[in-house]
Every structure is written in structure tokens, then in C-alpha cells.
Design a protein around this motif. Structure first.
Motif, PDB file in Angstrom:
ATOM      1  N   ASP A  73     -60.974 -12.725 -27.904  1.00  0.00           N
ATOM      2  CA  ASP A  73     -60.728 -14.086 -28.268  1.00  0.00           C
ATOM      3  C   ASP A  73     -59.015 -13.634 -28.013  1.00  0.00           C
ATOM      4  O   ASP A  73     -59.121 -14.140 -28.901  1.00  0.00           O
ATOM      5  CB  ASP A  73     -61.135 -14.014 -29.734  1.00  0.00           C
ATOM      6  CG  ASP A  73     -62.608 -14.472 -29.868  1.00  0.00           C
ATOM      7  OD1 ASP A  73     -63.472 -14.980 -30.484  1.00  0.00           O
ATOM      8  OD2 ASP A  73     -63.026 -14.795 -28.410  1.00  0.00           O
ATOM      9  N   ASP A  74     -58.386 -12.637 -27.368  1.00  0.00           N
ATOM     10  CA  ASP A  74     -56.697 -12.815 -26.882  1.00  0.00           C
ATOM     11  C   ASP A  74     -56.018 -12.155 -28.465  1.00  0.00           C
ATOM     12  O   ASP A  74     -55.384 -12.289 -28.451  1.00  0.00           O
ATOM     13  CB  ASP A  74     -56.356 -14.042 -26.876  1.00  0.00           C
ATOM     14  CG  ASP A  74     -56.522 -15.496 -25.540  1.00  0.00           C
ATOM     15  OD1 ASP A  74     -57.079 -16.348 -25.804  1.00  0.00           O
ATOM     16  OD2 ASP A  74     -56.782 -14.283 -24.975  1.00  0.00           O
ATOM     17  N   SER A  75     -57.047 -11.678 -28.954  1.00  0.00           N
ATOM     18  CA  SER A  75     -56.407 -10.274 -29.936  1.00  0.00           C
ATOM     19  C   SER A  75     -56.966  -8.849 -29.625  1.00  0.00           C
ATOM     20  O   SER A  75     -57.918  -8.954 -29.137  1.00  0.00           O
ATOM     21  CB  SER A  75     -56.619 -10.844 -31.728  1.00  0.00           C
ATOM     22  OG  SER A  75     -58.482 -10.801 -32.192  1.00  0.00           O
ATOM     23  N   PHE A  76     -56.456  -8.065 -30.564  1.00  0.00           N
ATOM     24  CA  PHE A  76     -56.657  -6.671 -30.156  1.00  0.00           C
ATOM     25  C   PHE A  76     -57.358  -5.919 -31.682  1.00  0.00           C
ATOM     26  O   PHE A  76     -56.961  -6.885 -32.768  1.00  0.00           O
ATOM     27  CB  PHE A  76     -55.247  -6.375 -29.621  1.00  0.00           C
ATOM     28  CG  PHE A  76     -55.073  -6.339 -28.443  1.00  0.00           C
ATOM     29  CD1 PHE A  76     -53.642  -7.224 -28.464  1.00  0.00           C
ATOM     30  CD2 PHE A  76     -55.763  -5.685 -27.364  1.00  0.00           C
ATOM     31  CE1 PHE A  76     -53.599  -6.969 -27.327  1.00  0.00           C
ATOM     32  CE2 PHE A  76     -54.950  -5.438 -26.129  1.00  0.00           C
ATOM     33  CZ  PHE A  76     -53.808  -6.139 -25.594  1.00  0.00           C
ATOM     34  N   ILE A  77     -58.087  -5.964 -31.095  1.00  0.00           N
ATOM     35  CA  ILE A  77     -59.610  -4.917 -32.728  1.00  0.00           C
ATOM     36  C   ILE A  77     -59.385  -3.426 -32.151  1.00  0.00           C
ATOM     37  O   ILE A  77     -59.407  -2.981 -31.302  1.00  0.00           O
ATOM     38  CB  ILE A  77     -60.575  -5.185 -32.345  1.00  0.00           C
ATOM     39  CG1 ILE A  77     -60.950  -6.738 -32.346  1.00  0.00           C
ATOM     40  CG2 ILE A  77     -62.155  -4.227 -33.508  1.00  0.00           C
ATOM     41  CD1 ILE A  77     -62.498  -7.695 -32.297  1.00  0.00           C
ATOM     42  N   GLN A  78     -59.274  -3.166 -33.055  1.00  0.00           N
ATOM     43  CA  GLN A  78     -59.131  -1.429 -33.108  1.00  0.00           C
ATOM     44  C   GLN A  78     -60.674  -0.853 -33.137  1.00  0.00           C
ATOM     45  O   GLN A  78     -61.810  -1.607 -33.288  1.00  0.00           O
ATOM     46  CB  GLN A  78     -58.574  -0.916 -34.756  1.00  0.00           C
ATOM     47  CG  GLN A  78     -56.989  -0.451 -34.456  1.00  0.00           C
ATOM     48  CD  GLN A  78     -57.061   0.867 -35.714  1.00  0.00           C
ATOM     49  OE1 GLN A  78     -57.793   1.716 -35.445  1.00  0.00           O
ATOM     50  NE2 GLN A  78     -56.094   0.038 -35.998  1.00  0.00           N
ATOM     51  N   VAL A  79     -61.216   0.156 -32.019  1.00  0.00           N
ATOM     52  CA  VAL A  79     -62.175   0.759 -31.453  1.00  0.00           C
ATOM     53  C   VAL A  79     -61.971   1.281 -32.485  1.00  0.00           C
ATOM     54  O   VAL A  79     -61.693   2.763 -32.960  1.00  0.00           O
ATOM     55  CB  VAL A  79     -62.594   0.807 -29.701  1.00  0.00           C
ATOM     56  CG1 VAL A  79     -63.981   1.634 -29.654  1.00  0.00           C
ATOM     57  CG2 VAL A  79     -62.014  -0.457 -29.437  1.00  0.00           C
ATOM     58  N   THR A  80     -63.884   0.986 -33.547  1.00  0.00           N
ATOM     59  CA  THR A  80     -63.349   2.650 -34.109  1.00  0.00           C
ATOM     60  C   THR A  80     -64.760   3.690 -33.763  1.00  0.00           C
ATOM     61  O   THR A  80     -66.224   3.607 -32.874  1.00  0.00           O
ATOM     62  CB  THR A  80     -64.716   2.248 -35.177  1.00  0.00           C
ATOM     63  OG1 THR A  80     -65.845   2.135 -35.299  1.00  0.00           O
ATOM     64  CG2 THR A  80     -64.112   1.173 -36.361  1.00  0.00           C
ATOM     65  N   LYS A  81     -64.226   4.914 -34.502  1.00  0.00           N
ATOM     66  CA  LYS A  81     -64.805   6.147 -34.078  1.00  0.00           C
ATOM     67  C   LYS A  81     -65.630   6.643 -34.435  1.00  0.00           C
ATOM     68  O   LYS A  81     -65.651   6.572 -35.417  1.00  0.00           O
ATOM     69  CB  LYS A  81     -64.066   7.189 -34.002  1.00  0.00           C
ATOM     70  CG  LYS A  81     -62.418   7.085 -32.460  1.00  0.00           C
ATOM     71  CD  LYS A  81     -62.230   8.333 -32.014  1.00  0.00           C
ATOM     72  CE  LYS A  81     -60.863   7.921 -33.215  1.00  0.00           C
ATOM     73  NZ  LYS A  81     -59.330   8.758 -32.931  1.00  0.00           N
ATOM     74  N   SER A  82     -67.040   7.669 -34.175  1.00  0.00           N
ATOM     75  CA  SER A  82     -67.742   8.479 -34.639  1.00  0.00           C
ATOM     76  C   SER A  82     -66.437   9.622 -35.247  1.00  0.00           C
ATOM     77  O   SER A  82     -65.481   9.820 -34.877  1.00  0.00           O
ATOM     78  CB  SER A  82     -68.714   9.144 -34.082  1.00  0.00           C
ATOM     79  OG  SER A  82     -68.684   9.476 -32.948  1.00  0.00           O
TER      80      SER A  82
END
Lengths: 174, 189
Positions: A73-82
């Protein structure tokens, strides 16, 4: 004479490269993605539509620490890691009425590309940077409840049978 | 005299340093909410976490760990229970969602998740806990179905059961009517 000067330039170049890698994480070369998808199936079980993409990423350069950013949606989300850095999870929520349905494609950027994109945004450039890879999945939409209730149909059938019988009885008795 | 003033100076400067440290420290607030309207055994339960950094500086090495959904009581459907964000900037937030399925009905107390993060560079990680969703009642699946599923099968069985008591008189009437009609029609002609 030129020896030490050249080596200083080389050293500073190396430092710049190393520092730019450290600011946002390493890069992923030729990514291969395997993903598990979950999206909300029914409105009663969740007040918002939830999208969860759990994936593993295989990069040919095998980076030790990789930070990923997804464009939703036109904004950046951080991808989480295990905690063991092996699996990633991208999750976001949306209200049921505004949740996109059908084939959904999400652009994912590694740390290096994300840094470049942010830099471009800050300096007002419009140059587009390509995402490193994309996550694609299907969302069937949420089931809001049966559109035709069985009670309504049963009532209609009963009403129809009664009406036909009543009409015929009147015809006989008249 | 000199040593007292020196002592005072060190105390004041330490106070100043600790203040500066607080100003540079990240502070995370974590909310853990249940997104379901109804919790039903055997049906998905959606849990949403939001982490807000209300401090003036970034939090690094943020690790969220939720062990409140035991394998004996819940089946994990989707989402990782132990995750890590490298960096949450000041005045920004991140979110995380997992989906589990309760295995048996009854009252359940859903407790907090644990978060550890580095608030100040170079210092050991800080512990924090999310909000607690509290006690919830997990409905048995039969009760949920009675209220919410479409009852086509039940209505079909009902129709099959009422068919004899309506069908039999109708058949009798129809047979006698058809014989009656057959007698009338030839008379007219």
C-alpha cells in the motif's frame, strides 16, 4: 610516489562500500523464495483481514544478516525474521472492506536496495529501483456469512405450499 | 574542600550523564490483541502484536517471543512465535500477526508476550512485556455451528420427515380428483 596515494583511495573506497552495506544490511543475489500463505477466511474469526506470508529465501551469495523491506500500500513494512535467521515473515492487516482480493503481488527489497530507494526519496529523485523479488499469492476474500439463509428458503417453500393449498381449497368450496 | 567539590562535581556529572542516557534511550510499548469476535475450538484464532517506539532513539535487536500458546492447548497455523526486527526507529511502529487454533473448549487466560531489545547502544538488552489480553471463553465447535453455520442439511432432513404427512393426503386427494375429473369430462361431451 603514487603507491600510498592509490592505496589510500582504494582503502577509502572499500570503507565507503562496507559502511553502505552496514547501514541497511546486505544484499541478496539471485533470490529463490518458498512461501506459506495465510489470509483470513471468515469475518467472524477476525475483525480485520490478516495477510501472513512466511517464507524462506535462498540467496546465491549466502548473506549472514539480511534485512528485508516489503512495499505494501505504498509504504514500506519491515519483514521480520525468525531468531535463527532462516525464516522470514511478512504480515499486515487491513479492514475487511478495503482488503485487496484476488492475486496480490508484493515487492520486496533487500537492505541495500531499500537504502537506495530511501536515498532517492530524500533527495527528491524519481528514479525507480526495481524490487529484488516479489511475493505473489491469492486471497479468496472473506466469507461474510451465507447470502441466502436456509431458514428463509424453508419459509418461502412452506409459504408457497400453503398458498397453493389455500387457493385450491377456496376454488373447491366456492 | 577540594575532594568534596570534586565529589559533588562527579555526582552532578553522573546525574547529567544518566539524564543524557535516558534522552537517548528507546522505549517500546507492545500491544497484544485478539482479533476474533468469537473464540471457537477448532477454528482459527488471530493474534495481533504492535510494537511502538515512543523513545527518542532507535531500538535495535528487537526480539518478540510469545510462549503463551502451548502446543498442548493450541495448534500453530501460521506465523512465527519468536521473531526479530533489527531496528525500530524513533516514533515508528511495527506489527506482527500469528494464527493459532485452540484444541479444546473452556476458559483460557491469554498472557503477555515478552520482548527484549537494546535501548541504548552498547548496553545489555532491556526486557519488556506486552499488554495481556486476559481471560477468554473458547466455545465448543457444536455451539458455534448451531448459531452460525447454514443449516441446509437440517432443513433437508426436516423436509424429508414432513413429506409423508403432507404427501399422503395429497396423493389420496389427487387420485380421487383425477378419477372425478375423468368422469366429468366424458359427461360434458
Amino acid at each position: 610516489m603514487g603507491g600510498p596515494i592509490i592505496s589510500i583511495i582504494q582503502l577509502s573506497f572499500l570503507l565507503i562500500v562496507l559502511v553502505s552495506h552496514q547501514t541497511h544490511g546486505e544484499q541478496c543475489v539471485s533470490p529463490k523464495v518458498t512461501s506459506d500463505i495465510y489470509t483470513t477466511p471468515e469475518t467472524l474469526l477476525s475483525t480485520e483481514t490478516v495477510y501472513i506470508v512466511e517464507f524462506t529465501l535462498d540467496c546465491s551469495n549466502k548473506p549472514k544478516e539480511l534485512n528485508l523491506y516489503a512495499k505494501v500500500d505504498d509504504s514500506f513494512i519491515q519483514v521480520t525474521k525468525s531468531l535463527d535467521n532462516k525464516r522470514y515473515q511478512l504480515s499486515w492487516t487491513s479492514s475487511h472492506s478495503q482488503a485487496p482480493v484476488g492475486l496480490i503481488t508484493v515487492d520486496v527489497y533487500d537492505g541495500e536496495t531499500y537504502g537506495k530507494v530511501k536515498q532517492a526519496v530524500r533527495s527528491g529523485e524519481t528514479s525507480e529501483y526495481e524490487a529484488n523479488f516479489q511475493l505473489e499469492f491469492n486471497h479468496k476474500g472473506v466469507w461474510k456469512g451465507a447470502w441466502l439463509k436456509s431458514e428463509l428458503l424453508a419459509l418461502t417453500v412452506v409459504g408457497l405450499v400453503w398458498f397453493l393449498a389455500y387457493r385450491h381449497k377456496n376454488y373447491i368450496c366456492s | 574542600m577540594m575532594s568534596v567539590s570534586l565529589l559533588l562535581l562527579t555526582i552532578i556529572s553522573l546525574f547529567g550523564i544518566s539524564n543524557a542516557a535516558d534522552e537517548k534511550s528507546a522505549r517500546l510499548l507492545i500491544s497484544k490483541t485478539i482479533l476474533n469476535e468469537a473464540l471457537v475450538s477448532g477454528k482459527d484464532l488471530t493474534i495481533h502484536y504492535e510494537i511502538f517506539n515512543v523513545g527518542p532513539s532507535s531500538a535495535t535487536g528487537v526480539e518478540l517471543s510469545d510462549t503463551s500458546f502451548r502446543i498442548s492447548d493450541y495448534k500453530h497455523i501460521s506465523g512465527l512465535s519468536k521473531v526479530r526486527w533489527e531496528h525500530i526507529g524513533a516514533s515508528s511502529n511495527v506489527s506482527h500477526t500469528i494464527v493459532v487454533r485452540p484444541l479444546s473448549p473452556g476458559a483460557q487466560n491469554i498472557t503477555s508476550a515478552h520482548v527484549s531489545y537494546i535501548a541504548i547502544e552498547g548496553e545489555p538488552p532491556v526486557n519488556a512485556y506486552s499488554s495481556e489480553p486476559g481471560e477468554y471463553y473458547i466455545f465448543p465447535e457444536r455451539e458455534y455451528d448451531r448459531l452460525h453455520s447454514s443449516h441446509w442439511i437440517e432443513w433437508a432432513i426436516f423436509a424429508a420427515m414432513t413429506l409423508p404427512s403432507i404427501g399422503m393426503p395429497f396423493l389420496l386427494w389427487y387420485r380421487s380428483r383425477s378419477r372425478y375429473v375423468d368422469q366429468i369430462k366424458p359427461k360434458k361431451h
